[in-house]
Design an enzyme around this catalytic site. Structure first.
Site, mmCIF file in Angstrom:
data_model
loop_
_atom_site.group_PDB
_atom_site.id
_atom_site.type_symbol
_atom_site.label_atom_id
_atom_site.label_comp_id
_atom_site.label_asym_id
_atom_site.label_seq_id
_atom_site.Cartn_x
_atom_site.Cartn_y
_atom_site.Cartn_z
ATOM 1 N N GLY A 47 -6.732 54.772 37.425
ATOM 2 C CA GLY A 47 -6.635 55.776 36.268
ATOM 3 C C GLY A 47 -7.969 55.698 35.555
ATOM 4 O O GLY A 47 -8.717 54.685 35.615
ATOM 5 N N GLY A 52 -11.968 54.207 29.087
ATOM 6 C CA GLY A 52 -12.532 53.387 30.135
ATOM 7 C C GLY A 52 -11.565 53.379 31.394
ATOM 8 O O GLY A 52 -10.654 54.215 31.317
ATOM 9 N N LYS A 53 -11.725 52.757 32.566
ATOM 10 C CA LYS A 53 -11.148 53.011 33.624
ATOM 11 C C LYS A 53 -10.176 51.837 33.728
ATOM 12 O O LYS A 53 -10.198 50.572 33.136
ATOM 13 C CB LYS A 53 -12.086 52.680 34.874
ATOM 14 C CG LYS A 53 -13.062 53.588 35.029
ATOM 15 C CD LYS A 53 -14.219 53.401 36.141
ATOM 16 C CE LYS A 53 -15.289 54.202 36.453
ATOM 17 N NZ LYS A 53 -16.240 53.889 37.346
ATOM 18 N N LYS A 69 -7.190 47.353 32.358
ATOM 19 C CA LYS A 69 -8.268 48.598 31.557
ATOM 20 C C LYS A 69 -9.565 47.760 31.211
ATOM 21 O O LYS A 69 -9.642 46.822 30.346
ATOM 22 C CB LYS A 69 -7.511 48.860 30.221
ATOM 23 C CG LYS A 69 -8.173 49.986 29.486
ATOM 24 C CD LYS A 69 -7.842 50.310 28.060
ATOM 25 C CE LYS A 69 -6.234 51.000 28.264
ATOM 26 N NZ LYS A 69 -6.017 51.664 26.758
ATOM 27 N N ASP A 170 2.827 58.348 18.555
ATOM 28 C CA ASP A 170 2.355 59.439 19.518
ATOM 29 C C ASP A 170 3.180 59.613 20.732
ATOM 30 O O ASP A 170 2.909 59.189 22.125
ATOM 31 C CB ASP A 170 0.919 59.036 20.012
ATOM 32 C CG ASP A 170 0.226 60.262 20.785
ATOM 33 O OD1 ASP A 170 0.639 61.412 20.769
ATOM 34 O OD2 ASP A 170 -0.930 60.071 21.381
#
Length: 282
Positions: A47, A52-53, A69, A170
């Site tokens: 993802g 970041g990745k 992450k 959220d």
């Protein structure tokens, strides 16, 4: 939790959850697979987000599979308040340990003259987000019993974080992970807050279409804001569209102030009537 005792048809549950989970578990090859960070052998990309990745990894001793992450802190500092917000998010997430919260396992730091990276080690969910699942379903609608089961789990997760003095702010399908056993887990505490933390009024935090009326007005959010988010998710599970499809913030704010959410919730399909009562109260 006793999920096996709930009267959810096994075939429906597996088709609704595992179909999307199988697709979500397809991992793209990554040229840098195999890098060792601390005790973790970092593998392939699963993802990528604004911070970041995210890569799959395995602990070299326990062989536990995790998600990591990877945050470039030098880039993060270029964004106003981003580093401070990240610190707050990690501080909040660290103290949350519950079956309906994605677990934060540890945070590793790697500093070199030309780079500074943060590796956030998370529980790996072999499935997908609730949004992924809804997108994969032919009708984009879950069976009512499965929708109710997801709602109950989400409520338990929210009840727990509220007991720890945390408001998520959220709640939406893309921030809810679902594993192959149909267990729901809260993710992404990026804009969450502790009740004891002072905060100025006026700033709007959340996702339009899912945020509560008080969030839309820039008021301080409490647990009721998360319950409103829960209601919007239940509505989306029961219909083929979000509670609010409108995109303009000013239009959405006006609809919220006029209590349009309750009127729309009262019109959901008859088979979801038990959920409608919950939605109207929220």
């Amino acid at each position: 939790m006793g999920t096996s005792a709930e009267p959810v048809p096994r075939r429906i549950e597996q088709e609704a959850v595992s179909e999307a989970g199988e697709r979500s578990s397809i991992i793209k090859a990554d040229k840098k697979a195999g890098k060792l960070v601390g005790p973790y052998l970092v593998g392939e990309l699963i993802g990528e987000g604004t911070q970041g990745k995210v890569k799959e990894a395995v602990h070299s001793e326990t062989l536990r599979r995790v998600a990591i992450k990877i945050v470039n802190k030098l880039q993060l500092r270029k964004i106003k308040n981003a580093e401070e917000n990240m610190k707050r998010e990690l501080k909040i997430h660290r103290r949350l340990k519950h079956e309906h919260v994605v677990e934060l396992l540890e945070v590793l730091e790697v500093r070199k003259p030309d780079k500074e990276k943060q590796y956030i080690v998370l529980e790996l969910i072999n499935g997908g987000s609730l949004q992924d699942i809804l997108d994969e379903l032919p009708t984009h609608v879950l069976p009512v019993r499965l929708a109710a089961r997801i709602g109950r789990q989400l409520f338990r997760g929210l009840e727990y974080i509220h007991s720890k003095g945390v408001v998520h702010r959220d709640i939406k399908p893309s921030n809810l992970m679902v594993n192959p056993q149909a267990i729901v887990k809260l993710l992404d505490f990026g804009i969450s807050k502790g009740w004891s933390r002072p905060e100025l009024k006026g700033a709007v935090r959340g996702t339009w279409g899912y945020m509560s009326p008080e969030q839309a007005e820039g008021e301080v959010a409490t647990s009721s804001a998360d319950l409103f988010g829960l209601a919007t998710v239940l509505y989306e599970l029961a219909t083929v569209e979000p509670l609010f499809s409108e995109k303009e913030p000013d239009v959405l704010k006006e609809l919220l102030l006029k209590d349009e959410a309750a009127r729309r919730a009262a019109r959901i399909p008859r088979e979801y009537a038990p959920l409608a009562r919950v939605l109207v109260r929220a």
